[in-house]
Design a protein around this motif. Structure first.
Motif, mmCIF file in Angstrom:
data_model
loop_
_atom_site.group_PDB
_atom_site.id
_atom_site.type_symbol
_atom_site.label_atom_id
_atom_site.label_comp_id
_atom_site.label_asym_id
_atom_site.label_seq_id
_atom_site.Cartn_x
_atom_site.Cartn_y
_atom_site.Cartn_z
ATOM 1 N N GLU A 15 0.773 -1.270 -0.039
ATOM 2 C CA GLU A 15 -0.042 -0.052 0.044
ATOM 3 C C GLU A 15 0.808 1.224 -0.102
ATOM 4 O O GLU A 15 1.904 1.348 0.821
ATOM 5 N N THR A 29 7.208 3.271 -3.759
ATOM 6 C CA THR A 29 6.824 2.352 -2.693
ATOM 7 C C THR A 29 7.354 0.974 -3.000
ATOM 8 O O THR A 29 7.661 0.497 -1.806
ATOM 9 N N HIS A 53 -2.548 -8.207 -5.099
ATOM 10 C CA HIS A 53 -3.604 -7.288 -5.246
ATOM 11 C C HIS A 53 -3.581 -6.290 -6.433
ATOM 12 O O HIS A 53 -2.552 -6.064 -7.172
ATOM 13 N N GLY A 57 -3.396 2.146 -5.493
ATOM 14 C CA GLY A 57 -2.830 2.218 -4.253
ATOM 15 C C GLY A 57 -2.187 0.995 -3.651
ATOM 16 O O GLY A 57 -1.495 1.257 -2.546
ATOM 17 N N HIS A 58 -2.015 -0.008 -4.581
ATOM 18 C CA HIS A 58 -1.507 -1.167 -4.171
ATOM 19 C C HIS A 58 -0.184 -1.480 -5.211
ATOM 20 O O HIS A 58 -0.379 -1.575 -6.552
ATOM 21 N N VAL A 258 -10.151 3.755 5.164
ATOM 22 C CA VAL A 258 -10.158 2.338 4.143
ATOM 23 C C VAL A 258 -11.141 1.478 4.791
ATOM 24 O O VAL A 258 -11.892 0.865 3.705
ATOM 25 N N ASP A 314 1.141 -2.105 6.859
ATOM 26 C CA ASP A 314 1.256 -1.210 6.141
ATOM 27 C C ASP A 314 -0.348 -0.856 5.757
ATOM 28 O O ASP A 314 -1.174 -1.857 5.684
ATOM 29 N N ILE A 315 -0.835 0.429 5.717
ATOM 30 C CA ILE A 315 -2.096 0.704 5.371
ATOM 31 C C ILE A 315 -2.216 2.032 4.467
ATOM 32 O O ILE A 315 -1.277 2.849 4.573
ATOM 33 N N MET A 316 -3.060 2.122 3.448
ATOM 34 C CA MET A 316 -3.194 3.186 2.621
ATOM 35 C C MET A 316 -2.783 4.577 3.370
ATOM 36 O O MET A 316 -3.175 5.091 4.187
#
Length: 349
Positions: A15, A29, A53, A57-58, A258, A314-316
Motif C-alpha cells: 500500500e 513505494t 492485489h 494504491g497497491h 480504508v 502497511d495501510i493506505m
C-alpha cells in the motif's frame, strides 16, 4: 506450540505510503518495500511477506519479482507471500517463479496459497468467477504434484494436460514451505489438513478466539489424514509505536477511511470510533506500545496454538516513518517479549 521456535513476521499489501504529507509514487513505494524488508531483517524479524492485489494504491501485483529484489538486499530473513491467488495463477509458472526465488535467496522462499477475498484478478486474467472453487481445487492439486514429484503427468478439467514434465530450476527436495490461507471457511481448513500443509488464518476483525474451532478442526483433520503436526499461523493488522496513545491515534487516522470505503464496497461494518477501540481491546487489531502488543500476541498464541504471527503493518497513506517505527519495535522489542512470555508459560505450565 514451542515457544523457542515461535516466529514473528511482517505482511505488506504494497500500500502506497506518504512522506511528510507527500504521497509516494508507485515506484517509490516498491523501492520502499525493499528497504523495509532489509530493516525487518536487521530488526530481527523472521519472515517478510507481500500480498497480491490489483487495486489502485497497491503495488504488490508482481510478488515474485519484488521478493527477488528483496532477496538481493537481505541475507537471512525468509521471504514469502501474505497470499498468492492460486485460482488465477498458472501452477507451472508459479513453480518456476518460486523455485527461482528460492535459488536466488539461497533457500528462503515460501508461499501462502489462497482463493482470494478480492476478486479483481479473475476478469484481469480472463477467469470466470463461476469457476471459483473448481479453479482452486484443480490448481492446488497440480501445484502439489509439481512440488512433490520430479516428473509429472497430469490432466484436469480447466487446463491442458502435462505429460512427463520436469520443471527447472528444481525446488529443493520436498518443495518450498507452502501454507494454505483461510479466512473462515471450515472447508479450507480441512483442505489444508488433507494435504498436510501448514495453516495461516487471516483474522482481520472480531475476536481471534472465534477461530479456536478452526484450529481444533484442523488438528483433528491432520490426525485423521495421518499427517504430522504442522505449524499454525495468524495474519492480523496493526501498528506499534512508543506509546499506546500514539499508536491508537495514528492508526485510526488511516484505518478509518480504508474501512469506510470497504464498508461501501463489500458490506463491512462501519468504522466507528467505538468499534475501533473494541477491536483494539478485544478484537483483531494489534495496536499499541511494544508491551501492549506483545501481551496481546502472546495471549492469542496461547489460545490458538500458534507457531507464527504475521503483522500486516502497511495501510493506505500511512507515513513511512510510522511504518519504519513499527518494524523496528516489532523486531527489537515485541518479538523478544512475546517469546519471553510464552517461555514463562511453558516453564510454569
Amino acid at each position: 506450540m514451542t515457544p523457542l521456535t515461535f516466529e514473528i513476521g511482517l505482511n505488506s499489501f504494497g500500500e502506497v505510503a506518504t512522506d511528510d504529507g507527500r504521497t509516494l509514487s508507485d515506484a517509490e513505494t516498491v523501492r520502499l518495500l525493499v528497504e523495509e524488508a532489509a530493516l525487518a531483517e536487521s530488526s530481527g524479524l523472521d519472515v517478510f511477506s507481500v500480498g497480491e492485489h490489483y487495486r489502485p494504491g497497491h503495488v504488490d501485483s508482481a510478488a515474485p519479482v519484488l521478493l527477488s529484489a528483496i532477496a538481493t538486499a537481505t541475507k537471512r530473513i525468509r521471504l514469502g507471500t501474505s497470499v498468492t491467488v492460486l485460482s488465477t495463477n498458472d501452477p507451472v509458472r508459479l513453480y518456476h517463479e518460486f523455485s527461482t526465488l528460492d535459488a536466488v535467496s539461497n533457500g528462503r522462499a515460501q508461499l501462502v496459497l489462497g482463493r482470494a477475498s478480492a476478486t479483481e484478478s479473475f476478469p484481469l486474467f480472463g477467469y470466470d468467477l463461476a469457476d471459483y472453487e473448481e479453479l482452486f481445487e484443480e490448481k492446488l492439486e497440480l501445484f502439489m504434484r509439481l512440488r512433490r514429484e520430479e516428473t509429472v503427468t497430469w490432466s484436469g478439467a480447466l487446463r491442458t494436460p502435462l505429460v512427463g514434465q520436469r520443471l527447472r530450476p528444481r525446488m529443493r527436495h520436498g518443495g518450498i514451505p507452502t501454507w494454505i490461507g483461510v479466512g473462515g471457511s471450515p472447508h479450507s481448513v480441512i483442505r489444508a489438513a488433507s494435504y498436510g500443509l501448514p495453516l495461516m488464518m487471516a483474522i482481520i476483525g472480531g475476536r481471534p478466539q472465534r477461530f479456536a474451532g478452526h484450529v481444533k478442526l484442523y488438528l483433528q483433520a491432520l490426525q485423521q489424514a495421518g499427517h504430522e503436526l504442522q505449524p499454525i499461523g495468524q495474519h492480523s493488522l496493526g501498528l506499534v509505536a512508543d506509546t499506546d496513545e500514539e499508536a491508537v491515534e495514528t492508526w485510526w487516522q488511516y484505518w478509518q477511511p480504508v474501512v469506510a470505503q470497504a464498508a461501501e464496497e463489500r458490506g463491512f461494518y462501519k468504522p466507528t470510533r467505538e468499534r475501533y477501540e473494541a477491536e483494539i481491546e478485544q478484537g483483531a487489531l494489534f495496536i499499541g506500545s511494544p508491551e501492549t502488543v506483545a501481551h496481546k500476541i502472546a495471549q492469542t498464541a496461547r489460545g490458538l496454538h500458534l507457531n507464527r504471527f504475521d503483522l500486516k503493518y502497511d495501510i493506505m497513506h500511512l507515513p513511512r516513518q510510522a511504518r519504519a517505527r513499527t518494524i523496528e519495535l516489532l523486531g527489537r522489542e515485541v518479538a523478544p517479549r512475546v517469546r519471553e512470555l510464552l517461555a514463562k508459560e511453558s516453564t510454569h505450565g
